[in-house]
Write a protein that holds these residues in place. Structure first.
Motif, PDB file in Angstrom:
ATOM      1  N   VAL A 187       8.172   6.014  -4.848  1.00 12.09           N
ATOM      2  CA  VAL A 187       9.356   5.831  -3.966  1.00 12.09           C
ATOM      3  C   VAL A 187      10.297   6.509  -3.983  1.00 12.09           C
ATOM      4  CG1 VAL A 187      10.806   3.868  -3.727  1.00 12.09           C
ATOM      5  CG2 VAL A 187       8.660   2.194  -4.556  1.00 12.09           C
ATOM      6  N   HIS A 188      10.749   7.328  -2.857  1.00  8.01           N
ATOM      7  CA  HIS A 188      12.210   8.225  -2.183  1.00  8.01           C
ATOM      8  C   HIS A 188      13.072   7.286  -2.833  1.00  8.01           C
ATOM      9  CE1 HIS A 188      14.945  10.308  -1.113  1.00  8.01           C
ATOM     10  NE2 HIS A 188      13.804  11.334  -0.826  1.00  8.01           N
ATOM     11  N   LEU A 189      13.449   8.234  -4.068  1.00 10.86           N
ATOM     12  CA  LEU A 189      15.110   7.812  -5.038  1.00 10.86           C
ATOM     13  C   LEU A 189      16.383   7.585  -3.898  1.00 10.86           C
ATOM     14  CD1 LEU A 189      14.565   9.943  -7.783  1.00 10.86           C
ATOM     15  CD2 LEU A 189      14.786   7.903  -8.023  1.00 10.86           C
ATOM     16  N   ASP A 190      16.438   7.757  -2.893  1.00  6.66           N
ATOM     17  CA  ASP A 190      16.942   7.458  -1.856  1.00  6.66           C
ATOM     18  C   ASP A 190      17.095   5.951  -1.352  1.00  6.66           C
ATOM     19  OD1 ASP A 190      19.308   9.535  -3.179  1.00  6.66           O
ATOM     20  OD2 ASP A 190      18.478  10.702  -0.915  1.00  6.66           O
ATOM     21  N   SER A 191      15.985   5.336  -1.449  1.00  2.66           N
ATOM     22  CA  SER A 191      15.179   4.207  -0.470  1.00  2.66           C
ATOM     23  C   SER A 191      16.683   3.328  -0.931  1.00  2.66           C
ATOM     24  CB  SER A 191      13.874   3.456  -1.108  1.00  2.66           C
ATOM     25  OG  SER A 191      13.167   4.815  -1.415  1.00  2.66           O
ATOM     26  N   ARG A 192      16.668   2.139  -0.148  1.00  4.23           N
ATOM     27  CA  ARG A 192      17.521   0.794  -0.288  1.00  4.23           C
ATOM     28  C   ARG A 192      17.061   0.578  -1.445  1.00  4.23           C
ATOM     29  NH1 ARG A 192      19.600  -3.851   3.452  1.00  4.23           N
ATOM     30  NH2 ARG A 192      21.443  -4.089   2.224  1.00  4.23           N
TER      31      ARG A 192
ATOM     32  N   MET B 257       5.366  14.241 -16.933  1.00  2.00           N
ATOM     33  CA  MET B 257       5.110  13.154 -16.143  1.00  2.00           C
ATOM     34  C   MET B 257       5.727  11.831 -15.728  1.00  2.00           C
ATOM     35  SD  MET B 257       1.736  13.043 -16.305  1.00  2.00           S
ATOM     36  CE  MET B 257       0.593  11.437 -16.832  1.00  2.00           C
ATOM     37  N   SER B 258       5.756  11.266 -14.694  1.00  2.00           N
ATOM     38  CA  SER B 258       7.053  10.444 -14.945  1.00  2.00           C
ATOM     39  C   SER B 258       6.812   8.840 -15.854  1.00  2.00           C
ATOM     40  CB  SER B 258       7.472   9.655 -13.291  1.00  2.00           C
ATOM     41  OG  SER B 258       7.141  10.535 -11.907  1.00  2.00           O
ATOM     42  N   MET B 259       7.553   8.289 -15.791  1.00  2.00           N
ATOM     43  CA  MET B 259       8.163   6.766 -16.879  1.00  2.00           C
ATOM     44  C   MET B 259       7.491   6.093 -15.809  1.00  2.00           C
ATOM     45  SD  MET B 259       9.520   7.565 -18.861  1.00  2.00           S
ATOM     46  CE  MET B 259       9.500   6.921 -20.235  1.00  2.00           C
ATOM     47  N   PRO B 260       6.249   5.388 -16.085  1.00  2.00           N
ATOM     48  CA  PRO B 260       5.816   4.034 -16.020  1.00  2.00           C
ATOM     49  C   PRO B 260       6.282   3.442 -14.737  1.00  2.00           C
ATOM     50  CG  PRO B 260       5.481   4.183 -18.365  1.00  2.00           C
ATOM     51  CD  PRO B 260       6.357   4.768 -17.811  1.00  2.00           C
ATOM     52  N   PRO B 261       5.769   2.828 -14.148  1.00  2.00           N
ATOM     53  CA  PRO B 261       6.176   2.095 -12.821  1.00  2.00           C
ATOM     54  C   PRO B 261       7.116   1.755 -12.674  1.00  2.00           C
ATOM     55  CG  PRO B 261       3.912   2.786 -12.260  1.00  2.00           C
ATOM     56  CD  PRO B 261       3.749   2.728 -13.718  1.00  2.00           C
ATOM     57  N   ILE B 262       8.302   1.393 -12.057  1.00  2.00           N
ATOM     58  CA  ILE B 262       9.333   0.237 -12.103  1.00  2.00           C
ATOM     59  C   ILE B 262       8.523  -1.118 -11.471  1.00  2.00           C
ATOM     60  CG2 ILE B 262      11.085   1.827 -12.718  1.00  2.00           C
ATOM     61  CD1 ILE B 262      12.477   1.171  -9.675  1.00  2.00           C
ATOM     62  N   LEU B 263       9.590  -1.669 -11.035  1.00  2.00           N
ATOM     63  CA  LEU B 263       8.984  -2.993 -11.025  1.00  2.00           C
ATOM     64  C   LEU B 263      10.034  -3.222  -9.704  1.00  2.00           C
ATOM     65  CD1 LEU B 263       6.997  -5.528 -10.161  1.00  2.00           C
ATOM     66  CD2 LEU B 263       8.358  -6.760 -12.494  1.00  2.00           C
ATOM     67  N   LEU B 264       9.692  -3.555  -8.063  1.00  2.00           N
ATOM     68  CA  LEU B 264      10.322  -3.770  -7.385  1.00  2.00           C
ATOM     69  C   LEU B 264      10.065  -5.247  -6.654  1.00  2.00           C
ATOM     70  CD1 LEU B 264      10.949  -0.064  -5.899  1.00  2.00           C
ATOM     71  CD2 LEU B 264      12.630  -1.220  -7.369  1.00  2.00           C
ATOM     72  N   GLY B 265      10.465  -6.195  -6.190  1.00  2.00           N
ATOM     73  CA  GLY B 265      10.299  -7.234  -5.349  1.00  2.00           C
ATOM     74  C   GLY B 265      11.090  -7.008  -4.378  1.00  2.00           C
ATOM     75  N   TYR B 266      10.253  -7.740  -3.539  1.00  2.00           N
ATOM     76  CA  TYR B 266      10.862  -7.730  -2.168  1.00  2.00           C
ATOM     77  C   TYR B 266      10.176  -8.792  -1.049  1.00  2.00           C
ATOM     78  CZ  TYR B 266       6.083  -5.689  -0.734  1.00  2.00           C
ATOM     79  OH  TYR B 266       4.504  -6.011  -0.390  1.00  2.00           O
ATOM     80  N   SER B 267      10.652  -8.869   0.171  1.00  2.00           N
ATOM     81  CA  SER B 267      10.146  -9.820   0.944  1.00  2.00           C
ATOM     82  C   SER B 267       9.079  -9.388   1.586  1.00  2.00           C
ATOM     83  CB  SER B 267      11.832 -11.006   1.786  1.00  2.00           C
ATOM     84  OG  SER B 267      10.802 -11.899   2.647  1.00  2.00           O
TER      85      SER B 267
ATOM     86  N   TRP C  65      10.112  15.339  -7.271  1.00  2.00           N
ATOM     87  CA  TRP C  65      10.732  15.162  -8.464  1.00  2.00           C
ATOM     88  C   TRP C  65      12.402  13.403  -7.427  1.00  2.00           C
ATOM     89  CZ3 TRP C  65       9.480  19.828  -8.789  1.00  2.00           C
ATOM     90  CH2 TRP C  65      10.367  20.754  -8.054  1.00  2.00           C
ATOM     91  N   ASP C  66      12.247  13.767  -6.137  1.00  2.00           N
ATOM     92  CA  ASP C  66      12.455  13.108  -5.045  1.00  2.00           C
ATOM     93  C   ASP C  66      12.051  11.305  -5.218  1.00  2.00           C
ATOM     94  OD1 ASP C  66      14.787  14.772  -4.621  1.00  2.00           O
ATOM     95  OD2 ASP C  66      13.607  15.864  -3.366  1.00  2.00           O
ATOM     96  N   TYR C  67      11.000  11.721  -5.794  1.00  2.00           N
ATOM     97  CA  TYR C  67      10.560   9.736  -5.476  1.00  2.00           C
ATOM     98  C   TYR C  67      10.262   9.648  -7.685  1.00  2.00           C
ATOM     99  CZ  TYR C  67       8.576  11.354  -1.136  1.00  2.00           C
ATOM    100  OH  TYR C  67       8.989  11.386   0.473  1.00  2.00           O
ATOM    101  N   LEU C  68       9.913   8.453  -8.108  1.00  2.00           N
ATOM    102  CA  LEU C  68       9.552   7.582  -9.111  1.00  2.00           C
ATOM    103  C   LEU C  68       8.777   6.562  -8.058  1.00  2.00           C
ATOM    104  CD1 LEU C  68      11.780   5.684 -10.653  1.00  2.00           C
ATOM    105  CD2 LEU C  68      11.814   5.586  -7.759  1.00  2.00           C
ATOM    106  N   PRO C  69       7.177   6.581  -9.164  1.00  2.00           N
ATOM    107  CA  PRO C  69       6.523   5.949  -9.536  1.00  2.00           C
ATOM    108  C   PRO C  69       6.851   3.619  -9.263  1.00  2.00           C
ATOM    109  CG  PRO C  69       5.717   6.261 -11.439  1.00  2.00           C
ATOM    110  CD  PRO C  69       7.424   7.037 -10.904  1.00  2.00           C
ATOM    111  N   ALA C  70       6.224   2.919  -8.535  1.00  2.00           N
ATOM    112  CA  ALA C  70       6.960   1.723  -8.054  1.00  2.00           C
ATOM    113  C   ALA C  70       5.237   0.607  -8.411  1.00  2.00           C
ATOM    114  CB  ALA C  70       8.135   1.987  -7.345  1.00  2.00           C
ATOM    115  N   LEU C  71       5.959  -0.790  -8.887  1.00  2.00           N
ATOM    116  CA  LEU C  71       4.893  -1.029  -8.344  1.00  2.00           C
ATOM    117  C   LEU C  71       6.535  -2.831  -7.757  1.00  2.00           C
ATOM    118  CD1 LEU C  71       2.525  -3.001  -8.347  1.00  2.00           C
ATOM    119  CD2 LEU C  71       3.709  -4.345 -10.760  1.00  2.00           C
ATOM    120  N   LEU C  72       5.313  -2.769  -6.392  1.00  2.00           N
ATOM    121  CA  LEU C  72       6.445  -2.947  -5.305  1.00  2.00           C
ATOM    122  C   LEU C  72       5.231  -4.387  -5.047  1.00  2.00           C
ATOM    123  CD1 LEU C  72       6.339  -0.128  -3.590  1.00  2.00           C
ATOM    124  CD2 LEU C  72       8.068  -1.540  -2.509  1.00  2.00           C
TER     125      LEU C  72
END
Length: 389
Positions: free
Chosen positions: A83-88, A112-122, A203-210
């Motif tokens: 996920v791009h770090l400038d995402s909303r 290594m990136s840290m483990p994926p962050i958790l994102l909630g979306y509709s 480095w402009d991205y980080l892993p995430a679980l959406l």
């Protein structure tokens, strides 16, 4: 150099390191990850060993990853991507700088990136259909953790399907449900890389679980506080100035019933010592305008803000240790073993969190936890660390 702020969430596939549970030697190892170690040197050595022994295997090509867990703690399904770090991305709580510093150091040393962050979306039905179809195939990796949860991962590499998910998320913002420190650490890491003269890159991205919160509702849970070095009677003496105090008896379940009933009427929490427990509620107006006055007005009557302000007043120094524990029984166990106090609280409501995220108001660090938590080590991402001054 940073890109302009995105309208929604900007994602892309990446080549992941995927955990191969069958190559782990023991049950303890099966639940551990290289990032569970506090010491940076040990974490990096373990990470290198896992790569050498093929406990972590590099995927052949960039992909997104469908992740699902199920069991007694609940069910969750989503897609892991970069996920791009400038995402909303909408944060709702502050972070502790020292904790973030350690994460940045670990990212640099471990590359290594840290483990994926958790994102909630509709979400949309179309994304849900694609994830459903992926889970009908054989998983790329799977394991069962000691808490009884089954975790599975599927590769999603078809260009057309990934493109549909990318397009759908371009139109949506996402709430940071878990991973505020990892998000801030990733932004700090990127800032340092750009300041050193390096341009755009991984480095402009980080892993995430959406996670689509309509299909996989996130459970909102409290995060309790433990102050192992606090003097219980000093804490209670201070509480007498500002709160109504009620002694509690019986088991923890009965305390929580009382807390639940009082919390409907205003801020309330429990202070537990090694052998007693007390309900604190109905804070004095002078407390709300005084110690709570540092919070925005919209937060001053929230449970977590009142609790945080109170604990700040009774800590002997800002450096006094505060441990965060999502399990009330474990928080009580720690206090009974080592002393101090435990503060048992209720989480903010989802309306509180949405309002805070939408207005840019931040709750105190570790205000709440969403669950069930994704496994932290099934899918990891390489993060090359260019030479920094």
């Amino acid at each position: 150099m940073t890109s302009s702020v995105r309208v929604g969430v900007d994602i892309r596939p990446f080549r992941a390191w995927v955990l191969a549970p069958e190559r782990l030697r023991g049950l303890a190892d099966r639940h551990a990850t290289p990032w569970d170690r506090v010491d940076v040197g040990n974490s990096v050595r373990l990470l290198g060993e896992w790569k050498r022994l093929a406990v972590l295997a590099r995927d052949e090509r960039p992909a997104m990853y469908v992740y699902e867990q199920s069991g007694p703690l609940g069910v969750q399904r989503g897609v892991i991507s970069a996920v791009h770090l400038d995402s909303r991305l909408l944060p709702h709580e502050d972070v502790t700088p020292a904790h973030t510093d350690g994460m940045v150091e670990l990212m640099r040393a471990g590359e290594m990136s840290m483990p994926p962050i958790l994102l909630g979306y509709s979400g949309t039905d179309r994304i849900a259909e694609q994830l459903d179809a992926a889970t009908r195939r054989r998983p790329l990796t799977e394991l069962r953790t000691p808490d009884g949860q089954e975790h599975r991962v599927w590769r999603l590499a078809e260009r057309e399907i990934c493109g549909q998910i990318i397009d759908a998320l371009h139109q949506r913002a996402a709430l940071i449900a878990d991973g505020h420190h990892r998000h801030v650490a990733a932004r700090r890491f990127r800032r340092d890389v750009h300041a050193a003269g390096h341009g755009r890159g991984p480095w402009d991205y980080l892993p995430a679980l959406l996670v689509d919160t309509k299909r996989s509702p996130l459970r909102l849970r409290p995060v309790h506080r433990v102050l192992p070095h606090a003097d219980p009677w000093k804490v209670l003496a201070a509480a007498q100035q500002w709160f109504q105090i009620t002694a509690l008896s019986g088991p923890l379940e009965e305390w929580l019933d009382v807390l639940r009933a009082r919390a409907y009427h205003g801020p309330a929490f429990i202070v537990a010592t090694p052998d007693r427990a007390f309900l604190l509620d109905r804070p004095d107006a002078h407390f709300l305008s005084g110690p709570c006055g540092r919070f925005p007005e919209s937060l001053r009557s929230m449970h977590i803000s009142v609790l945080q302000a109170f604990l700040d007043t009774v800590r002997d120094s800002p450096a006094m240790a505060v441990h965060y524990e999502p399990s009330a029984p474990r928080a009580l166990h720690v206090v009974r073993e080592v002393g101090g106090i435990a503060a048992i609280t209720f989480p903010p409501s989802k309306l509180d969190l949405s309002a805070a995220a939408a207005t840019g108001v931040r709750l105190p660090p570790k205000a709440t936890a969403f669950g069930p938590n994704p496994h932290p080590g099934l899918v990891l991402r390489t993060l090359p660390s260019p030479r920094l001054p």
